[in-house]
Write a protein that holds these residues in place. Structure first.
Motif, PDB file in Angstrom:
ATOM      1  N   THR A  20       0.825  -1.213   0.000  1.00 57.30           N
ATOM      2  CA  THR A  20       0.000   0.000   0.000  1.00 57.30           C
ATOM      3  C   THR A  20       0.855   1.257   0.000  1.00 57.30           C
ATOM      4  O   THR A  20       0.493   2.252  -0.620  1.00 57.30           O
ATOM      5  N   ARG A  21       1.990   1.222   0.678  1.00 60.76           N
ATOM      6  CA  ARG A  21       2.888   2.389   0.689  1.00 60.76           C
ATOM      7  C   ARG A  21       3.392   2.668  -0.730  1.00 60.76           C
ATOM      8  O   ARG A  21       3.434   3.815  -1.161  1.00 60.76           O
ATOM      9  N   PHE A  22       3.765   1.626  -1.458  1.00 59.03           N
ATOM     10  CA  PHE A  22       4.226   1.799  -2.829  1.00 59.03           C
ATOM     11  C   PHE A  22       3.107   2.298  -3.726  1.00 59.03           C
ATOM     12  O   PHE A  22       3.298   3.224  -4.521  1.00 59.03           O
ATOM     13  N   LEU A  23       1.928   1.702  -3.632  1.00 59.87           N
ATOM     14  CA  LEU A  23       0.813   2.100  -4.488  1.00 59.87           C
ATOM     15  C   LEU A  23       0.395   3.552  -4.248  1.00 59.87           C
ATOM     16  O   LEU A  23       0.166   4.297  -5.198  1.00 59.87           O
ATOM     17  N   PRO A  61      -2.605   3.959   8.362  1.00 61.39           N
ATOM     18  CA  PRO A  61      -1.541   2.984   8.593  1.00 61.39           C
ATOM     19  C   PRO A  61      -0.457   3.001   7.515  1.00 61.39           C
ATOM     20  O   PRO A  61       0.690   2.681   7.786  1.00 61.39           O
ATOM     21  N   THR A  62      -0.821   3.388   6.308  1.00 59.98           N
ATOM     22  CA  THR A  62       0.173   3.469   5.243  1.00 59.98           C
ATOM     23  C   THR A  62       1.130   4.629   5.475  1.00 59.98           C
ATOM     24  O   THR A  62       2.319   4.528   5.195  1.00 59.98           O
ATOM     25  N   ALA A  63       0.634   5.729   5.995  1.00 56.08           N
ATOM     26  CA  ALA A  63       1.458   6.916   6.185  1.00 56.08           C
ATOM     27  C   ALA A  63       2.390   6.803   7.383  1.00 56.08           C
ATOM     28  O   ALA A  63       3.447   7.434   7.402  1.00 56.08           O
ATOM     29  N   LEU A  64       2.039   6.012   8.368  1.00 55.75           N
ATOM     30  CA  LEU A  64       2.858   5.908   9.571  1.00 55.75           C
ATOM     31  C   LEU A  64       3.950   4.859   9.395  1.00 55.75           C
ATOM     32  O   LEU A  64       3.720   3.808   8.816  1.00 55.75           O
TER      33      LEU A  64
END
Length: 67
Positions: A20-23, A61-64
């Motif tokens: 999710t961080r990559f997407l 959660p993706t941003a942290l």
């Protein structure tokens, strides 16, 4: 009951976080600012969402940084 409910949430989050961080970074141009200010806060921190959209539960959660 579906077998995925038996996995601990932290384990599932560590599996989904890199994807999710990559997407979000690639397609939505996600930029995170101010993470250094979280280190200077004393004690535990609670993040509360107001759910303005359906992506809020995925975006926080993706941003942290969990690692």
């Amino acid at each position: 009951m579906w077998p995925v409910y038996f996995f601990p949430p932290f384990f599932l989050q560590t599996l989904v976080w890199p994807l999710t961080r990559f997407l979000f970074s690639f397609f939505c141009h996600l930029k995170i600012r101010g993470l250094a200010s979280l280190d200077s806060l004393p004690g535990p921190i609670i993040f509360a969402l107001n759910y303005a959209s359906e992506f809020d539960a995925i975006l926080l959660p993706t941003a942290l940084p969990i690692f």
